[in-house]
Structure formats: C-alpha cells, structure tokens
Design a protein around this motif. Structure first.
Motif, PDB file in Angstrom:
ATOM      1  N   ASP A 417      58.762   7.632  78.522  1.00  0.00           N
ATOM      2  CA  ASP A 417      59.189   8.612  79.506  1.00  0.00           C
ATOM      3  C   ASP A 417      58.854   8.100  80.903  1.00  0.00           C
ATOM      4  N   ASP A 418      59.156   8.904  81.918  1.00  0.00           N
ATOM      5  CA  ASP A 418      58.952   8.440  83.284  1.00  0.00           C
ATOM      6  C   ASP A 418      57.479   8.226  83.610  1.00  0.00           C
ATOM      7  N   GLU A 422      56.095   4.484  84.859  1.00  0.00           N
ATOM      8  CA  GLU A 422      55.691   4.364  86.258  1.00  0.00           C
ATOM      9  C   GLU A 422      54.693   3.221  86.505  1.00  0.00           C
ATOM     10  N   TYR A 452      67.067   1.013  80.026  1.00  0.00           N
ATOM     11  CA  TYR A 452      67.100   2.330  80.675  1.00  0.00           C
ATOM     12  C   TYR A 452      68.256   2.480  81.667  1.00  0.00           C
ATOM     13  N   GLN A 458      68.249  10.542  85.746  1.00  0.00           N
ATOM     14  CA  GLN A 458      67.641  11.698  85.085  1.00  0.00           C
ATOM     15  C   GLN A 458      66.198  11.921  85.522  1.00  0.00           C
ATOM     16  N   SER A 459      65.576  10.932  86.169  1.00  0.00           N
ATOM     17  CA  SER A 459      64.188  11.071  86.602  1.00  0.00           C
ATOM     18  C   SER A 459      64.078  10.645  88.059  1.00  0.00           C
ATOM     19  N   ILE A 462      61.431   7.665  88.585  1.00  0.00           N
ATOM     20  CA  ILE A 462      61.850   6.321  88.204  1.00  0.00           C
ATOM     21  C   ILE A 462      62.960   5.824  89.108  1.00  0.00           C
ATOM     22  N   ASP A 463      63.879   6.723  89.478  1.00  0.00           N
ATOM     23  CA  ASP A 463      64.966   6.298  90.375  1.00  0.00           C
ATOM     24  C   ASP A 463      64.400   5.796  91.705  1.00  0.00           C
TER      25      ASP A 463
END
Length: 519
Positions: A417-418, A422, A452, A458-459, A462-463
């Motif tokens: 997940d994000d 990270e 990914y 969607q996050s 992360i973007d």
C-alpha cells in the motif's frame, strides 16, 4: 549448509592507522651502517650478556660490541672466504667454516685456533655448536653433513643422503641426536645420530637457503627456499602445515625473536619482514638499500642486525621502557620448579590485548533482515532495511542487489500500500543520482513503475513522491546535457586554437622561405 550473511559492499577508504606492532618495530631506531669488505653472509649473537655479535664477511669473522657497535675482535685466520661464524652457548668460543673445506674453532678473547676439523673437500657454509658443547655440526657443498667430536677433532657421524650443496643445518636444542639440514636438492632432512641415517625427508620445492627449529621444544620447523617459507610438523611425519610467500625474491635468512612469537625473514628483494607465527601474516616490513643476505635479532630483543650483499651492515637498536626492563628482570629472577611460588604462578595474571585467546565457537547472531532472508520472507526483509534506524545507502542497495540476484525483487515490491511504498520511494529520490547506486536504483525504479503504473492516481502520497522522483531524474538529465554541451564547446575551442597555431606556423615558415629566396 550454514547460512551466509548478507554481504554489504563498502567503498574503499584511505585510512592509515599505526598498529602497536608497527610502533614496536619502529622503536628500532638510528640504524648504523658499517661497510665490510664483502657480502655479509652470517650474523650470530652471543647467548650471554652483553650479547656481542659475530659478523662473517669476506675472509674474516669480526666480533662487534653490542654497546659501542664497534669491532672489538677480528679473526682473519682463513685462506679463503669464511662462512657461518657462530658462538658456543657460553659465548667463549667461535666456530666457522671456509671456502677450502676447513672448519676451525677459535677462542674469542685470544683469537687463537683451538681446533681444526679437516675432511670436507668443498666450501663449508654451515658450522654450529651442538647444545651439549662437545660437538660441532658442519655442512658442505660436497653434499655431506658431519658431526665432529671436539676433543679428538674427528668426525663421529657422516651423513651423505643429500644430492646437492648443503647450505643450512641446525642441531636440536632439546635432543642433540637430531640434526636438521636443508639442501639445494630442494629437500629438508632430519637425521638421527642413533641410527646414523635420515629418518625424515620433506620436499620444499626450491633450493633451501635457511632452516630453523622452533624454540621451546616444539615439533615444528621452518625452511626457506625461493620466495617461500614452509612450516613442517615433525610429529605428523613432516607434513607441511603452512606455506607463505610474502617476498618477491629468494629468502636468504630466518630468525626468531626471544619468545618465538615472531619470525623474521630477510630476502634479496631488499626487505626484512616480520611474521606473526600464529597466522604468519606480515605485521611489519623494513626496507634496506641492498639485497639482504643475513638477519639476526639479539636474545634480549634490543638489536636488529642485517647484512647485505654489497657489504653493508645495518645495526638498529631499540630503547627499552622502564616497565619492560622490570618485567625482564622479573622473568630472570623467577623461582624455578618445586617451590610454592612455582605452583601458585599465574594466579594474578590477566590477559593482554595482544594475547591469543582460545574461545568456544559461538553461533553467529543474525540481524533482523538476515533472519527474514534466511526464512525467504523477502517482503519483510526489504521493510527491515528501510526502517528509519537502518536506512543506510549501502545496506539498502545491498538488499536490493540480493533480491535481484535471487530473482525475487518483483515479489518483494508487489502487494504494497502507499504507507509501505513511501520509505522505498523516498530512498530512491534521495539516492538515485548517487553515482555508486545510480545503475541499480534506475532498474529498481523501472520495476516499481511496471508494477504500480496501472494504479497511479489512487494515492495522493505516492503520486506526489513519484513526481518528485521524476523531477530529480529530469534535473539530472538536464545537468548531463549541459555538461555534454560544455564539453563540446571546449573541444571546438581547443580544435580552433590548434588550427590557428598551425596556420601561423605555416605563414611564418613561408615568410622565412621568401626572405631566404630574396637574399
């Protein structure tokens, strides 16, 4: 199979730290150079204080004072070159061989010839007193080894097993019946006077120049031939237990320190090297101005003397510390066996930093990430090195390299997940332009985007991190383009300046030609 820990590559660091061993040997200061008439082929210290030393060079043996470093006696009763001048255990007599095959024994004080042993037909390079003081060992280029009886001047044992020059030999300090010799036939032989024959043969693999028996009654012996020293175990039937080659040229001389913990080797490559006998690693090296033919260390470890092929004799003296003198006096005055103090010795002793300690085998303690790797939990192993307390560039890149080597990088990066992504993306942003890591981290970034890419957007976390990574990469690319353009511009300037100078030279040459023609 035992698990191998993760290997973390370290960039080389230029860091010089002087070891206590180097400090000790550097205390042999103020080298005195003395010029002899020929190559210094042998140096031998008197076993008794003040430990004067006999230097064999050309056709004489000189006795040097350890205090003044001056020759106080000169024995020159030789018709040809002298060899192997050595003291008896009481320091009162000296024996030496020469190029005619004679072995002569001298009184140190009067320099008178006390005994002459005649039987060898070629030069005698080895002359030693036996530990029982009643015999002399000699070895010659006539391929024979002889043990002489001093009172009768006759040889009581003759060994003819060697097939070439015999240039090294010693009598065992603990058993005068055992004689060890080394020859140019590349063998080391152990003779027993009780059987009058060779009882053991060891193949050195090169002409043997020097041999030593370990002090203290050990079963190990050392031989030197070519650039190699070999250590043999006599109790194991002459098995070679060590072979060390730290010199570039032939090793000519061997010597132990007083405790037998250091082995000194002198070589034609101009070096004397000191080896630790526990692992035979070189702990110090001394360079001399000429090939070293002989080296010796005084019984009290105060003088280091080396003789060279060009006739130079180097004498180095070490200054004692007060506590070292007290320790040596304590050892000399130590009460012998059979007393209460003898049986209580060592009760208050403590180990020193340089002491060798025998420890039980301990199981290697694995770090957290190594435990995960051992259990094939690659996802958790990567998380372990990305923790804030462990996030070191070398460690993380070593883990990524290991995952790629095992072909499990995709599985270690997938399913995150994000929050778990990270730390990795942050690491990529920080180190992707580090030259040592760039190639690896670019490959990891491509794998990460392949996994990914379909779910981008969607996050927000992360973007945002990926945009920072993109800007970092684009900035580095722009910098490289600017550098290439600058290099191209410099190349044009250099090319233009070269062309201009050649054109000017051509015009000047043409003008000179016109002037010559007009004249």
């Amino acid at each position: 199979m035992e698990y191998q820990k993760l290997v973390i590559k370290k960039n080389p660091r230029v860091l010089y730290k002087e070891t206590p061993e180097a400090k000790y040997w550097k205390r042999f200061k103020s080298p005195i150079l003395i010029k002899e008439y020929g190559s210094v082929t042998s140096i031998n210290f008197s076993p008794v204080s003040p430990h004067d030393f006999a230097v064999t060079s050309s056709a004489r043996v000189q006795i040097y004072s350890s205090k003044t470093h001056q020759a106080k006696k000169t024995i020159s009763r030789f018709k040809e070159v002298a060899y192997s001048g050595s003291f008896r255990q009481d320091g009162k007599l000296v024996v030496a061989g020469d190029g005619t095959g004679l072995v002569q024994m001298f009184d140190v004080n009067s320099r008178a010839i006390l005994r002459t042993f005649r039987a060898h037909t070629m030069p005698v390079h080895v002359a030693r007193f036996s530990n029982d003081k009643a015999h002399v060992l000699s070895a010659s280029d006539d391929q024979t080894v002889r043990l002489w009886d001093i009172p009768s001047e006759s040889s009581v044992h003759v060994f003819e097993d060697h097939e070439d020059y015999v240039r090294a030999g010693v009598v065992s300090d603990d058993n005068p019946n055992l004689i060890l010799t080394g020859s140019y036939d590349q063998t080391v032989k152990l003779f027993d006077t009780r059987t009058n024959s060779s009882v053991m043969t060891m193949q050195h693999g090169a002409p043997v120049e020097s041999i030593l028996m370990y002090p203290g009654g050990g079963s190990a012996v050392v031989s030197a031939g070519g650039p190699t020293i070999k250590v043999w175990d006599l109790l194991a039937g002459g098995r070679c237990i060590h072979a060390i080659s730290n010199h570039q040229k032939t090793i000519t001389s061997l010597a132990f320190n007083s405790s037998g913990s250091r082995l000194l080797t002198g070589s034609l490559d101009h070096h004397v090297k000191i080896h630790n006998v526990q692992d035979y690693k070189v702990v110090h090296s001394i360079k001399y101005p000429a090939p070293v033919m002989s080296v010796a260390l005084s019984p009290d470890d105060s003088h280091l003397v080396a003789g060279m092929a060009n006739g130079l004799l180097s004498v180095r003296q070490r200054q004692y510390k007060s506590d070292e003198k007290a320790s040596q006096k304590k050892n000399r005055d130590y009460i012998g066996s059979g007393t209460y103090r003898y049986f209580m010795r060592g009760q208050s002793s403590t180990a020193e930093a340089a002491d060798f300690t025998v420890e039980g085998r301990r199981r290697a303690k694995l770090s957290k990430y190594d435990k995960f790797l051992k259990q094939h939990e690659y996802h958790n192993a990567l998380d372990a090195v990305l923790e804030p307390t462990q996030r070191q560039g070398a460690l993380v890149t070593a883990m990524l390299q290991e995952l790629m080597h095992r072909q499990v990088l995709v599985s270690a990066l997938s399913g995150r997940d994000d929050v778990s992504l990270e730390p990795l993306v942050t690491f990529l942003i920080r180190h992707i332009n580090t030259p040592a890591y760039t190639n690896l981290l670019v490959d990891v970034s491509e794998v990460l985007l392949d996994i990914y890419g379909p779910v981008l957007g969607q996050s927000p976390l992360i973007d945002d991190l990926l945009r920072k990574l993109s800007r970092k990469v684009n900035g580095e690319i722009d910098l490289q383009k600017d550098l290439i353009q600058a290099m191209a511009a410099l190349d044009m300037l250099f090319a233009k300046s070269t062309t201009s100078s050649s054109t000017t030279s051509t015009i000047a040459t043409a003008g000179t030609a016109e002037e010559v023609k007009a004249s």
